[in-house]
Write a protein that holds these residues in place. Structure first.
Motif, PDB file in Angstrom:
ATOM      1  N   GLY A 184       0.879  -1.096   0.062  1.00 10.24           N
ATOM      2  CA  GLY A 184      -0.103  -0.028   0.048  1.00 10.24           C
ATOM      3  C   GLY A 184       0.852   1.348   0.049  1.00 10.24           C
ATOM      4  O   GLY A 184       0.270   2.333  -0.422  1.00 10.24           O
ATOM      5  N   THR A 185       2.097   1.372   0.515  1.00  7.61           N
ATOM      6  CA  THR A 185       2.969   2.185   0.722  1.00  7.61           C
ATOM      7  C   THR A 185       3.061   2.881  -0.931  1.00  7.61           C
ATOM      8  O   THR A 185       3.434   3.970  -1.071  1.00  7.61           O
ATOM      9  CB  THR A 185       4.263   2.075   1.273  1.00  7.61           C
ATOM     10  OG1 THR A 185       4.779   0.884   0.588  1.00  7.61           O
ATOM     11  CG2 THR A 185       4.037   1.769   2.740  1.00  7.61           C
ATOM     12  N   PRO A 187       1.406   2.803  -3.892  1.00 13.38           N
ATOM     13  CA  PRO A 187       0.550   3.863  -4.469  1.00 13.38           C
ATOM     14  C   PRO A 187       0.169   5.082  -3.382  1.00 13.38           C
ATOM     15  O   PRO A 187       0.148   6.303  -3.908  1.00 13.38           O
ATOM     16  CB  PRO A 187      -0.929   3.213  -4.361  1.00 13.38           C
ATOM     17  CG  PRO A 187      -0.850   1.991  -3.590  1.00 13.38           C
ATOM     18  CD  PRO A 187       0.524   1.618  -3.729  1.00 13.38           C
ATOM     19  N   ALA A 188       0.368   5.067  -2.243  1.00 13.55           N
ATOM     20  CA  ALA A 188       0.438   6.316  -1.317  1.00 13.55           C
ATOM     21  C   ALA A 188       1.518   7.159  -1.602  1.00 13.55           C
ATOM     22  O   ALA A 188       1.270   8.515  -1.445  1.00 13.55           O
ATOM     23  CB  ALA A 188       0.477   5.778   0.053  1.00 13.55           C
ATOM     24  N   THR A 191       0.886   9.029  -5.022  1.00 10.18           N
ATOM     25  CA  THR A 191       0.277  10.364  -4.631  1.00 10.18           C
ATOM     26  C   THR A 191       1.089  11.572  -3.949  1.00 10.18           C
ATOM     27  O   THR A 191       0.946  12.768  -4.342  1.00 10.18           O
ATOM     28  CB  THR A 191      -1.052  10.059  -3.816  1.00 10.18           C
ATOM     29  OG1 THR A 191      -1.804   8.975  -4.296  1.00 10.18           O
ATOM     30  CG2 THR A 191      -1.951  10.966  -3.550  1.00 10.18           C
TER      31      THR A 191
ATOM     32  N   GLU B  60     -17.099   3.273   5.586  1.00 15.63           N
ATOM     33  CA  GLU B  60     -15.738   2.634   6.107  1.00 15.63           C
ATOM     34  C   GLU B  60     -16.303   1.592   7.283  1.00 15.63           C
ATOM     35  O   GLU B  60     -17.224   1.715   7.938  1.00 15.63           O
ATOM     36  CB  GLU B  60     -14.956   3.671   6.963  1.00 15.63           C
ATOM     37  CG  GLU B  60     -14.483   4.824   6.164  1.00 15.63           C
ATOM     38  CD  GLU B  60     -13.258   5.532   7.107  1.00 15.63           C
ATOM     39  OE1 GLU B  60     -12.992   5.276   8.072  1.00 15.63           O
ATOM     40  OE2 GLU B  60     -12.912   6.536   6.380  1.00 15.63           O
ATOM     41  N   VAL B  62     -14.119  -1.178   9.752  1.00 13.18           N
ATOM     42  CA  VAL B  62     -12.565  -1.156  10.321  1.00 13.18           C
ATOM     43  C   VAL B  62     -11.574  -1.213   9.266  1.00 13.18           C
ATOM     44  O   VAL B  62     -10.627  -0.580   9.366  1.00 13.18           O
ATOM     45  CB  VAL B  62     -12.489  -2.372  11.652  1.00 13.18           C
ATOM     46  CG1 VAL B  62     -11.367  -2.315  12.124  1.00 13.18           C
ATOM     47  CG2 VAL B  62     -13.798  -2.036  12.552  1.00 13.18           C
ATOM     48  N   VAL B  65     -12.465   0.833   2.976  1.00 13.11           N
ATOM     49  CA  VAL B  65     -13.103   2.093   2.739  1.00 13.11           C
ATOM     50  C   VAL B  65     -13.935   1.975   1.486  1.00 13.11           C
ATOM     51  O   VAL B  65     -13.228   1.232   0.627  1.00 13.11           O
ATOM     52  CB  VAL B  65     -12.141   3.258   2.527  1.00 13.11           C
ATOM     53  CG1 VAL B  65     -13.007   4.454   2.421  1.00 13.11           C
ATOM     54  CG2 VAL B  65     -11.417   3.403   3.599  1.00 13.11           C
TER      55      VAL B  65
ATOM     56  N   THR C 299      -8.292   3.419   8.534  1.00 14.83           N
ATOM     57  CA  THR C 299      -8.858   3.592   7.187  1.00 14.83           C
ATOM     58  C   THR C 299      -8.244   4.728   6.493  1.00 14.83           C
ATOM     59  O   THR C 299      -8.256   5.008   5.430  1.00 14.83           O
ATOM     60  CB  THR C 299     -10.432   3.725   6.936  1.00 14.83           C
ATOM     61  OG1 THR C 299     -10.704   4.513   7.969  1.00 14.83           O
ATOM     62  CG2 THR C 299     -10.845   2.426   7.186  1.00 14.83           C
ATOM     63  N   GLN C 302      -2.253   4.078   4.340  1.00 13.90           N
ATOM     64  CA  GLN C 302      -1.770   3.521   3.019  1.00 13.90           C
ATOM     65  C   GLN C 302      -2.198   1.926   2.815  1.00 13.90           C
ATOM     66  O   GLN C 302      -2.643   1.549   1.699  1.00 13.90           O
ATOM     67  CB  GLN C 302      -0.412   3.703   2.908  1.00 13.90           C
ATOM     68  CG  GLN C 302       0.623   3.173   3.868  1.00 13.90           C
ATOM     69  CD  GLN C 302       0.959   1.642   4.173  1.00 13.90           C
ATOM     70  OE1 GLN C 302       0.697   0.908   3.057  1.00 13.90           O
ATOM     71  NE2 GLN C 302       1.024   1.044   5.350  1.00 13.90           N
ATOM     72  N   ILE C 304      -4.830   0.189   3.717  1.00 10.81           N
ATOM     73  CA  ILE C 304      -6.172   0.293   3.246  1.00 10.81           C
ATOM     74  C   ILE C 304      -6.569   1.280   2.048  1.00 10.81           C
ATOM     75  O   ILE C 304      -7.238   1.064   1.153  1.00 10.81           O
ATOM     76  CB  ILE C 304      -7.087   0.726   4.588  1.00 10.81           C
ATOM     77  CG1 ILE C 304      -6.818  -0.674   5.547  1.00 10.81           C
ATOM     78  CG2 ILE C 304      -8.550   0.633   4.123  1.00 10.81           C
ATOM     79  CD1 ILE C 304      -7.366  -0.356   6.951  1.00 10.81           C
ATOM     80  N   ARG C 305      -6.235   2.606   2.408  1.00 11.98           N
ATOM     81  CA  ARG C 305      -6.732   3.576   1.271  1.00 11.98           C
ATOM     82  C   ARG C 305      -5.778   3.702  -0.036  1.00 11.98           C
ATOM     83  O   ARG C 305      -6.071   4.414  -0.891  1.00 11.98           O
ATOM     84  CB  ARG C 305      -6.814   4.835   2.106  1.00 11.98           C
ATOM     85  CG  ARG C 305      -7.975   5.721   1.402  1.00 11.98           C
ATOM     86  CD  ARG C 305      -8.192   6.998   2.112  1.00 11.98           C
ATOM     87  NE  ARG C 305      -9.240   6.947   3.312  1.00 11.98           N
ATOM     88  CZ  ARG C 305     -10.300   7.143   3.255  1.00 11.98           C
ATOM     89  NH1 ARG C 305     -10.923   7.740   2.307  1.00 11.98           N
ATOM     90  NH2 ARG C 305     -11.161   6.842   4.283  1.00 11.98           N
ATOM     91  N   ARG C 306      -4.688   3.153   0.126  1.00 13.50           N
ATOM     92  CA  ARG C 306      -3.513   3.202  -0.853  1.00 13.50           C
ATOM     93  C   ARG C 306      -3.531   4.506  -1.335  1.00 13.50           C
ATOM     94  O   ARG C 306      -3.207   5.478  -0.704  1.00 13.50           O
ATOM     95  CB  ARG C 306      -3.953   2.012  -1.827  1.00 13.50           C
ATOM     96  CG  ARG C 306      -3.947   0.821  -1.199  1.00 13.50           C
ATOM     97  CD  ARG C 306      -4.334  -0.452  -1.962  1.00 13.50           C
ATOM     98  NE  ARG C 306      -3.569  -0.735  -3.019  1.00 13.50           N
ATOM     99  CZ  ARG C 306      -2.328  -1.512  -3.051  1.00 13.50           C
ATOM    100  NH1 ARG C 306      -2.206  -2.379  -1.965  1.00 13.50           N
ATOM    101  NH2 ARG C 306      -1.632  -1.961  -4.004  1.00 13.50           N
ATOM    102  N   LYS C 308      -5.314   6.971  -1.764  1.00 12.00           N
ATOM    103  CA  LYS C 308      -5.933   8.115  -1.391  1.00 12.00           C
ATOM    104  C   LYS C 308      -5.493   8.212   0.289  1.00 12.00           C
ATOM    105  O   LYS C 308      -6.363   8.965   0.902  1.00 12.00           O
ATOM    106  CB  LYS C 308      -7.427   7.744  -1.470  1.00 12.00           C
ATOM    107  CG  LYS C 308      -8.012   7.980  -3.011  1.00 12.00           C
ATOM    108  CD  LYS C 308      -9.318   7.591  -3.057  1.00 12.00           C
ATOM    109  CE  LYS C 308      -9.551   7.790  -4.546  1.00 12.00           C
ATOM    110  NZ  LYS C 308     -11.032   7.195  -4.737  1.00 12.00           N
ATOM    111  N   ALA C 309      -4.504   7.561   0.807  1.00 16.08           N
ATOM    112  CA  ALA C 309      -4.223   7.545   2.000  1.00 16.08           C
ATOM    113  C   ALA C 309      -3.924   9.104   2.377  1.00 16.08           C
ATOM    114  O   ALA C 309      -3.558  10.051   1.581  1.00 16.08           O
ATOM    115  CB  ALA C 309      -3.156   6.385   2.305  1.00 16.08           C
TER     116      ALA C 309
END
Lengths: 499, 127, 430
Positions: A184-185, A187-188, A191, B60, B62, B65, C299, C302, C304-306, C308-309
């Protein structure tokens, strides 16, 4: 849960949570006091222009014994690598050698102020220079910055370097491509660097789908970020074709170094065609994870990109001394001072201890251990991408869930009762009910076998008594938590009224 | 569970009850079940415009999203403020008290293209 | 093991690694070392340094030489804390989680804010994250920053801003403190935040009331960077309308360690917690109804929200936060006030004494706390070298906004009156 269900195989009595540190002690308790004032006192309101505090902060009132008991109790509620097997996939929870903890505490390191003159910090600079050289050698990417504080910070630093390189070539670009197996890091970070993420699907083998990659590569793509070996634990045999394709459109190739432990000394990302990578010292180079940090995420880049590295960097001079310097086209600072130096000392100590041969041996043993564990668990769980794995592998609990209603989360929680830290679960996202297991090279065979035995026993339990597994854990300091409540009504700090 | 047939459904799992040119919008029982325990609903303000097929908020659990997609276009005339304090209502009563927004539709015929309960049940069953 | 895997040699396990990318050479690294030799080597490197802690040091500028109580390192050495990963499995991570919850509480107490995150990398990155958060909260695109903040923090902010996420306007024409009117002139409808440090880089205290009013007028958030030790005696930034308070937490039980790892503390008002970066620990209950702690509001993050974090940060400086919590518990409010008071009194004592020598001049006369800048009447660099040879770290050399050489002195509770007197005497004798 019914009271007749056996609670645990090996039950130490649960140690409940305890009161917060604000609720122990007494108003007259003190531990460390300020030194006696040996200069004339000042009127704070006068010298500080009136902005003085009227009510003291509500801090704990405890004696030294009360503090030590409090934290001893907290420590006992924690599970670390020293507590037991910790096979968290993608986290490389290898043993943290104790000598590192001693060397990093030498006063010649801890007592250094960052703005001391260079002639008083020669040992520190030599250490940083040596570590950077070693990381450049292992990665095959000779330009190194030790500044980034963590892997994600390193990713961002590298993308900033890419941005600077594209812009200075008069070719600003907008997009960064990542595969669907990415952390996940990635794509974060994209951005945060002002780029747009384009995600491509993996192929049937869990590897980069070359057609999908080619279909999105164009002259607006700044970079392709790839973890290799990837998060399924697979080394992409097409790696040279991938980096070639990326370079063909003028884009740069980034290697997420989270999985370097599998290949160090065996294959170098620089030789694979990557232009930059970050290295997690807290994974591959044995520095402790610290319950979440601090780590360090040095970035290694090609010779061509070296001029964009953030500063300052440690350099050596012809007269044998060391100093700090700024690359001529540096992106600037990405943080204050010289990096997480205390972490760098530990990593340097580790690298000097194992040496060149140890680097390669660590990777070989890590890969062998993962393959051994995979062989023992193949069939107990499904292996969705069943080919030779690197240092980690991913199992799927989908069949178990279908047949027994027991989910991967339940299996993970039940492992706690068996004395093991669970693997990473529900990642990568493309594997249903995923368990991602990374044993590391430091675990003995007996630990791998006990872990495999425990997972086999839990699958048996799931078939004979699924409620037992679904109710786990039973032996831990607390039971499963009401996470929905935590998120719906956040209680983020202690207040006297909430006691 | 079959979804109630007093309303229509979108492929993004929102339901719409049309009362004249006002559309009441929420998420389906299926959707809330997939999400698990809802912990937060981020809704727009009264007066905001929504466009069919575009997002109007987020929901959301837990560890997830999801975006909320409006099945219709128009202006928001009412928002279910109660979900701020008790998002769990979306789980408990998704088709009733768990409604999210009311939209004054530009064109009330927009709902004609949405699925009936029967069609939606089938859509969900096909996965 | 090989047999169970079904291979004859380990090399076969690397079959997916193409020949062309196999590393066949020898890594240019030294060979392995025994522990005896290793410790000797590291001791040699350590001995090649002259740590500030073995000098009479007046160096500050963001990293301070405070006393670290013995209990702190004994707690940090518990392997259950330092060998653990991020507390994603709360059932076996209550120690880390509760320690962070307590840390969050203490940061709220010091800053007056409603919520603190579990910490960030350092003061500089916390400062940047505050600017980015303000832009998210208000959906605006620029920030106005006091040029009196730490120069490395400003540089870090500029580096991040090169990505186009935020436009940074720095008010650089200061005389030791920033002028609210000049800050006001830089604000417009795109301004998401005013960022100010107090005490600032030069040790001076800013007009937080005036600056807060400018922020409010612009409809922007007010971001205040603070020194955590000074918060023991200074009014909490919340009193001046701060919306986000950040800072470098190293003074709270952290060694100087050449400047890292530090501790970025980050606190905000309740209304904005869903836009906060970084981890948060909350209290809830377990299946038996007992109190328990867990990472919450994830949420935002990163994993989870990738894309959009709220940030790409995926860690915190948990051990440094643990140290800060243990430090604050050890000193308590009384100790903290005593330490802060001692620092301020000794700094004022030193400044008066240095000015009395006639070798230093005051570039300005603003209220300050435990750090101050003076102009040296002579070659500052030569003075610094000479004093170093006599066992003193005579502050940090800087360039003033008008180009004059400044010496920035910080004084902590560790300095004694006799050390200060001796330093002043020696420097006057040069």
């Amino acid at each position: 849960m019914s009271g007749t269900v056996p609670n645990s195989p090996a039950g130490a009595p649960p140690r409940g949570p305890r009161e917060t540190i604000f609720e122990i002690g007494s108003p007259e308790s003190t531990c460390v006091t300020a030194p006696d004032l040996d200069v004339p006192d000042v009127d704070l309101a006068q010298v500080m222009g009136g902005a003085v505090r009227t009510a003291p902060p509500r801090l704990p009132h405890v004696t030294e014994l009360e503090i030590m008991r409090h934290y001893a109790h907290l420590a006992e509620m924690n599970f670390g690598v020293d507590s037991g097997f910790y096979p968290l996939g993608s986290c490389t929870m290898k043993y943290n050698p104790r000598v590192n903890e001693d060397t990093c505490r030498l006063e010649g390191f801890t007592g250094l102020h960052p703005y001391q003159p260079a002639q008083t910090v020669q040992g520190a600079l030599e250490l940083m220079y040596g570590l950077a050289q070693a990381l450049g050698e292992i990665s095959g990417l000779p330009g190194v910055t030790l500044q980034p504080a963590a892997g994600a910070h390193g990713e961002l630093t590298a993308l900033m370097i890419f941005r600077a390189a594209h812009e200075s070539a008069g070719d600003p670009r907008r997009k960064v491509v990542i595969p669907d197996t990415a952390h996940g890091t990635n794509p974060a970070t994209v951005t945060m660097c002002g780029y747009e993420t384009v995600t491509i699907p993996s192929d049937g083998n869990g590897l980069v789908d070359m057609d999908a990659l080619r279909s999105v590569l164009d002259t607006d793509v700044a970079a392709f970020m790839l973890t290799n070996p990837n998060t399924l634990g697979l080394f992409d045999p097409n790696i040279l074709r991938i980096t070639d394709a990326v370079h063909e459109v003028g884009a740069l190739a980034y290697c997420d170094g989270a999985n370097l432990n599998a290949i160090m000394g065996i294959s170098r990302p620089g030789d694979m065609g990557f232009d930059a990578m970050h290295i997690n010292l807290h994974k591959t180079f044995s520095t402790p994870h610290g319950g979440g940090g601090p780590g360090a995420g040095p970035v290694c880049v090609t010779e061509a990109l070296s001029r964009y590295l953030p500063g300052p960097v440690a350099v050596s001079f012809d007269d044998g001394t060391f100093g700090l310097d700024w690359p001529d086209a540096s992106i600037g600072r990405v943080r204050s001072f010289h990096g997480n130096f205390g972490v760098l000392v530990r990593a340097y100590t580790y690298l000097r201890a194992i040496g060149a041969s140890g680097v390669r041996e660590a990777a070989e043993q890590a890969v062998l251990s993962a393959n051994y564990l995979k062989a023992r668990l193949n069939g107990v769980f499904d292996v969705p991408y069943d080919r030779g794995c690197m240092h980690e592998f991913v199992l799927s609990g989908a069949r178990l869930k279908r047949e027994t209603g027991v989910r991967t989360l339940d299996v993970a929680k039940r492992l706690l009762d068996h004395g093991f830290h669970p693997p990473t679960v529900y990642f990568p996202l493309l594997v249903e009910e995923a368990l991602m297991i990374e044993p590391t090279e430091t675990e003995p065979l007996s630990a791998l076998d006990s872990f495999a035995d425990a997972l086999i026993a839990i699958v048996d339990e799931a078939r004979s008594n699924p409620d037992l597994v679904r109710g786990a854990p039973y032996t831990t300091p607390v039971r499963r938590l009401d996470e929905a409540r935590a998120a719906r009504t956040p209680d983020l700090r202690w207040r006297p009224s909430s006691a | 569970m079959a979804h109630p047939n007093d309303r229509v459904y979108s492929e993004e799992h929102e339901w719409v009850v049309a009362e004249g040119d006002t559309a009441i919008i929420g998420i389906s029982h299926f959707a809330q079940d997939q999400l698990g325990e809802v912990v937060y609903v981020d809704l727009p303000s009264v007066g905001d415009e929504v466009i069919a097929g575009e997002t109007f908020g987020e929901i959301e659990s837990v560890k997830s999203v999801s975006e909320l997609y409006s099945p219709v276009s128009g202006e928001i005339v009412e928002v279910n403020e109660a979900l701020g304090d008790s998002p769990e209502t979306v789980n408990a009563d998704p088709h009733g008290e768990g409604w999210m927004i009311k939209v004054k539709m530009e064109d009330a015929s927009q709902v004609d293209g949405l699925m009936s309960a029967e069609e939606y049940d089938e859509f969900v069953a096909q996965g | 093991m090989l047999a169970r895997v079904g291979v004859e040699a380990v090399d076969e396990l690397f079959a997916d690694v193409p020949e062309q990318v196999r590393f066949m050479g020898a890594l240019g690294l030294p060979g392995p070392m025994s522990e005896v030799d290793l410790v000797r080597h590291l001791r040699d490197l350590s001995a090649a340094n002259v740590p500030a802690t073995q000098l009479v040091s007046f160096a500050g500028a963001g990293i301070y030489d405070h006393h670290v109580p013995s209990v702190v390192d004994h707690i940090l050495r518990r392997p259950e804390f330092f060998t653990a990963y991020t507390p994603y499995q709360p059932e076996v991570s209550q120690g880390t989680l509760q320690a962070i919850y307590e840390y969050q509480t203490m940061i709220c107490e010091l800053t007056g804010m409603d919520a603190s995150n579990a910490s960030m990398y350092d003061g500089a990155t916390a400062f940047v994250e505050a600017a980015l958060m303000a832009c998210r909260v208000l959906r605006r695109s620029s920030v106005v920053v006091a040029g009196t903040a730490h120069p490395e923090w400003l540089e870090t902010l500029e580096t991040y801003a090169a990505s186009g996420l935020v436009e940074v306007r720095v008010e650089e024409s200061h005389d030791g403190v920033c002028d609210p009117e000049r800050m006001r002139a830089l604000c417009d409808e795109t301004t998401a935040a005013l960022l100010v440090s107090s005490p600032n880089f030069f040790g001076n205290l800013e007009d937080l009331a005036g600056l807060g009013a400018v922020a409010r007028e612009a409809g922007a958030l007010f971001v205040v960077a603070a020194n955590p030790i000074m918060l023991g005696v200074m009014a909490p930034p919340a009193d001046f309308g701060a919306d986000i308070v950040v800072g470098e937490g190293q003074p709270l039980g952290g060694s100087m360690s050449f400047g890292g790892p530090g501790l970025g503390f980050f606190a905000c008002r309740e209304a904005h917690i869903r836009q906060m970066p970084g981890r948060l620990v909350g209290r809830t209950v377990d299946a038996d109804g007992n109190d328990a702690f867990v990472l919450t509001l994830s949420t935002r993050e990163q994993h989870i929200r990738r894309e959009k974090a709220t940030s790409n940060i995926c860690s915190n400086h948990a051990l440094n936060a643990l140290a800060a919590g243990a430090y604050l518990a050890a000193v308590g409010a009384e100790g903290m006030i005593g330490i802060a008071r001692a620092c301020v009194a000794k700094a004022h004592y030193l400044r008066d004494a240095l000015l009395a020598t006639g070798r230093f001049k005051a570039p300005w006369n603003h209220p300050f706390a435990h750090e101050f800048a003076l102009v040296y009447e002579g070659d500052a660099s030569q003075m610094h070298d000479e004093m170093l040879s006599r066992g003193y770290l005579a502050g940090v050399l800087l360039e003033a906004p008008d180009g004059r050489d400044l010496v920035l002195f910080a004084v902590t509770e560790k300095r004694t009156r006799s050390e200060i007197d001796a330093f002043v005497e020696e420097v006057a004798s040069l």
